[in-house]
Scaffold this motif. Structure first.
Motif, PDB file in Angstrom:
ATOM      1  N   ASN A   1       4.439  -1.549   6.683  1.00 28.41           N
ATOM      2  CA  ASN A   1       3.577  -1.385   5.129  1.00 28.41           C
ATOM      3  C   ASN A   1       2.217  -2.190   5.306  1.00 28.41           C
ATOM      4  OD1 ASN A   1       3.593  -3.161   2.488  1.00 28.41           O
ATOM      5  ND2 ASN A   1       3.758  -0.920   2.172  1.00 28.41           N
ATOM      6  N   ARG A   2       2.249  -3.428   5.897  1.00 27.57           N
ATOM      7  CA  ARG A   2       0.992  -4.239   5.995  1.00 27.57           C
ATOM      8  C   ARG A   2      -0.082  -3.360   6.671  1.00 27.57           C
ATOM      9  NH1 ARG A   2       2.992  -8.194   8.185  1.00 27.57           N
ATOM     10  NH2 ARG A   2       1.949  -8.240  10.242  1.00 27.57           N
TER      11      ARG A   2
ATOM     12  N   LYS B   1      -1.702  -0.715   4.910  1.00 23.23           N
ATOM     13  CA  LYS B   1      -2.488  -0.972   3.801  1.00 23.23           C
ATOM     14  C   LYS B   1      -3.742  -1.677   4.327  1.00 23.23           C
ATOM     15  CE  LYS B   1       0.833  -3.108   0.702  1.00 23.23           C
ATOM     16  NZ  LYS B   1       1.492  -4.343  -0.217  1.00 23.23           N
TER      17      LYS B   1
ATOM     18  N   SER C   1       4.984   0.785  -0.867  1.00 28.35           N
ATOM     19  CA  SER C   1       4.383  -0.041  -1.659  1.00 28.35           C
ATOM     20  C   SER C   1       3.205  -0.469  -1.778  1.00 28.35           C
ATOM     21  CB  SER C   1       5.538  -1.169  -1.582  1.00 28.35           C
ATOM     22  OG  SER C   1       5.095  -2.292  -2.819  1.00 28.35           O
ATOM     23  N   GLY C   2       2.469  -0.146  -2.771  1.00 29.56           N
ATOM     24  CA  GLY C   2       0.882  -0.827  -2.897  1.00 29.56           C
ATOM     25  C   GLY C   2      -0.032   0.404  -2.021  1.00 29.56           C
ATOM     26  N   LEU C   3       0.569   1.541  -1.801  1.00 26.60           N
ATOM     27  CA  LEU C   3      -0.203   2.309  -1.066  1.00 26.60           C
ATOM     28  C   LEU C   3      -0.368   3.645  -1.966  1.00 26.60           C
ATOM     29  CD1 LEU C   3       1.329   2.099   2.444  1.00 26.60           C
ATOM     30  CD2 LEU C   3      -0.862   1.479   1.878  1.00 26.60           C
TER      31      LEU C   3
ATOM     32  N   LEU D   1      -1.268   5.523  -6.672  1.00 23.00           N
ATOM     33  CA  LEU D   1      -1.058   4.367  -6.132  1.00 23.00           C
ATOM     34  C   LEU D   1       0.423   3.683  -6.446  1.00 23.00           C
ATOM     35  CD1 LEU D   1      -2.422   1.998  -4.450  1.00 23.00           C
ATOM     36  CD2 LEU D   1      -3.177   1.119  -6.465  1.00 23.00           C
TER      37      LEU D   1
ATOM     38  N   VAL E   1       2.379   1.378  -7.648  1.00 23.68           N
ATOM     39  CA  VAL E   1       2.218   0.096  -8.210  1.00 23.68           C
ATOM     40  C   VAL E   1       3.111   0.156  -9.576  1.00 23.68           C
ATOM     41  CG1 VAL E   1       0.141  -0.646  -7.530  1.00 23.68           C
ATOM     42  CG2 VAL E   1       0.307   0.635  -9.364  1.00 23.68           C
ATOM     43  N   SER E   2       3.652  -1.042  -9.978  1.00 28.09           N
ATOM     44  CA  SER E   2       4.335  -0.879 -11.418  1.00 28.09           C
ATOM     45  C   SER E   2       3.387  -0.984 -12.565  1.00 28.09           C
ATOM     46  CB  SER E   2       5.089  -2.504 -11.524  1.00 28.09           C
ATOM     47  OG  SER E   2       6.132  -2.508 -10.350  1.00 28.09           O
TER      48      SER E   2
END
Length: 571
Positions: free
Chosen positions: A204-205, A208, A230-232, A294, A296-297
């Motif tokens: 994941n990192r 990103k 997550s976050g992508l 994206l 994200v929440s």
């Protein structure tokens, strides 16, 4: 004397009207966010599997104008000691095994080939396809993540990687994938994402850091997709079978764009890919790497307030105790700060269950104004659907990484609640009578019909859809683009119209009108069900539901004429 607990001593109807207005206002921020994401994703990527030409004529790939799918780790590596069909295997050579026959053509099966700097031997044995790499060391291949990279013969084209989460994968082999080159995106192969479960945070990192898009394969869930994305930015990918006819492949692709927000297409057949590309160029759709949604929440508390306002207004207008309604609403809203996921599901199911029967119950008070009653029910079906889509919105649902639970339950509950509201006296009367075989048969038949319709609310196999229905669907799709649902314009809405008509012509509601109203709830329920599919563009749900009412009106008028004719004959 006005009841204690009324807001600022306003009448119930005025208080309900204010609450409905609040529901509209509070649902706007999330609705705006959703529409923005949909408008940003107007680009569609067409991916062609480069394995189709890898052992035939790799130079042909240069002629493509499509994005290239670089097949990273597309095969399973034979472990030391595992049997293979090659005799006199040279020291230091490596063997890979394929289950996919199209990696070869007839000229390259059981042959010796030159592939780059390597000498390659191929064999077919027991329905598996083997490749012997004589000049590649075992370490060189295993370091690449248990796979091999097809030579890049598409310089300057958009390239995508498709890694498999092999047991040989480690941080070193994973890093080699990211060092290989600049990629537009990644499509994970198999039932797990790369790095699952031990190295998923690292993947994941690195994703990103590279800033590439992640494709989620539709109808093929992969373990770890939620964590690795997550976050992508994520886009939904649809795979087109290689044996599909050209016309059907084009129709299937266009339908996926319109109705499910698919923004990537994975082809294995060159002619289908080319036909699809030529066809979408005639539409306001551009080809290229999509923006993605994206992961994200998003803030949801205003959406929760919208749902609570809508439900409170409906219960107030239906005659429920005002203090009880507002106490429950305040309790749920406060609980949402502690348990947001649970309250979210409660609000979605409650709104889906309450809006259809309560809006019909309120509309029944407009006994002398059939058209205004229908407009009221239709308006609240749309409002309920929009509020639900606002509460349920998330990028995970939009890209189908996650799924909204309770869709089937939301089809059953409103009809059950409607039966409890409209047919309570009739149900008590039946229960007090002697149950006959005819009653049981009728109940089982009705349950079977409703059960089948609930089963059909999800994507089901084509064996449950008749050829006639498919033919009619295609006709409706050509006429309307967003075809109305059969259970809306042929069943639910006409029965609801007929039920309201019969109810308006009698001083007291008859059993027939009540039964028709309960069965007619399938129309508004289906409208709300459309909005619960978060991956469907909001405009598509609105247009489809609007068509359901427009086409259902003449069918309902015909049903009214039939009822009137039957009444005349009875007299």
């Amino acid at each position: 004397m006005k009841q204690q607990g009324e807001i600022l001593r306003l009448s119930r109807s005025k208080a309900a009207a204010f609450l409905f207005l609040f529901a509209v206002v509070f649902s706007q921020p999330t609705l705006y966010r959703r529409i923005s994401v949909e408008n940003e994703n107007r680009t569609v990527e067409i991916l062609l599997d480069s394995r189709m030409e890898a052992f035939n004529n790799a130079a042909v790939i240069n002629e493509y104008t499509f994005a290239e799918l670089e097949a990273f780790t597309f095969a399973t590596l034979c472990r030391p000691g595992i049997k293979h069909p090659f005799k006199n295997k040279p020291p230091g050579s490596s063997v890979m095994v394929f289950e996919w026959e199209k990696i070869f053509n007839e000229a390259t099966i059981n042959a010796e080939l030159k592939f780059g700097t390597s000498t390659i031997r191929t064999k077919k044995h027991n329905s598996l396809y083997y490749i012997l790499f004589e000049s590649l060391a075992w370490r060189d291949i295993s370091d690449k993540g248990a796979g091999i990279v097809i030579p890049d013969s598409a310089a300057g084209k958009r390239k995508y990687i498709r890694p498999v989460n092999d047991s040989l994968a480690n941080l070193k082999s994973i890093e080699r994938i990211f060092e290989k080159g600049n990629y537009e995106g990644v499509i994970f192969k198999g039932t797990e994402v790369l790095g699952y479960p031990d190295h998923i945070e690292y993947v994941n990192r690195r994703l990103k850091e590279t800033g590439i898009i992640v494709f989620n394969i539709e109808f093929s869930p992969q373990k770890g997709m939620r964590e690795v994305s997550s976050g992508l930015p994520v886009a939904l990918l649809h795979s087109i079978p290689d044996d599909m006819k050209e016309g059907e492949a084009v129709r299937r692709g266009l339908r996926a764009i319109r109705e499910r927000s698919v923004r990537g297409f994975y082809f294995r057949d060159r002619s289908n890919a080319e036909a699809f590309k030529n066809h979408i160029e005639k539409h306001p759709i551009s080809t290229g790497s999509p923006a993605g949604a994206l992961i994200v929440s998003d803030p949801v508390f205003l959406s929760y307030a919208a749902a609570l306002a809508l439900l409170s207004g409906l219960f107030l207008a239906s005659g429920f105790n005002s203090m009880a309604v507002f106490s429950v609403a305040v309790f749920l809203f406060l609980t949402s700060f502690i348990w947001p996921a649970g309250v979210k599901n409660i609000l979605i199911i409650s709104t889906a269950a309450a809006v259809p029967p309560l809006s019909v119950k309120i509309a029944m008070n407009r006994r002398k104004h059939l058209l205004s009653a229908l407009i009221f029910i239709a308006a609240f079906s749309f409002l309920g659907g929009i509020v639900i889509s606002s509460v349920g919105w998330s990028a995970e649902l939009y890209t189908k990484i996650n799924h909204l639970r309770g869709i089937k339950l939301s089809f059953i509950l409103p009809i059950a609640l409607g039966a409890a509201v409209f047919l309570s006296e009739e149900i008590k009367s039946i229960l007090n009578k002697e149950v006959k075989w005819l009653h049981l048969i009728a109940a089982v038949a009705l349950g079977a019909v409703l059960g089948f319709m609930v089963f059909r609310t999800a994507n089901v196999s084509g064996q449950f859809v008749s050829g006639v229905e498919i033919y009619l669907r295609n006709i409706l799709e050509k006429l309307f683009v967003f075809r109305p649902r059969f259970k809306e314009f042929l069943i639910g809405n006409p029965l609801l119209i007929a039920g309201l008509y019969i109810y308006s012509k009698n001083k007291s509601p008859s059993a027939l009108s009540k039964v028709l109203l309960v069965l007619g709830l399938m129309g508004p329920v289906s409208v709300i069900n459309s909005f619960m599919h978060i991956h469907t563009p909001i405009a598509a749900s609105v247009i489809r539901s609007f068509y359901g009412w427009i086409v259902g009106l003449p069918v309902g008028a015909a049903l009214i004429l039939f009822v009137r004719k039957c009444q005349q004959l009875k007299r």
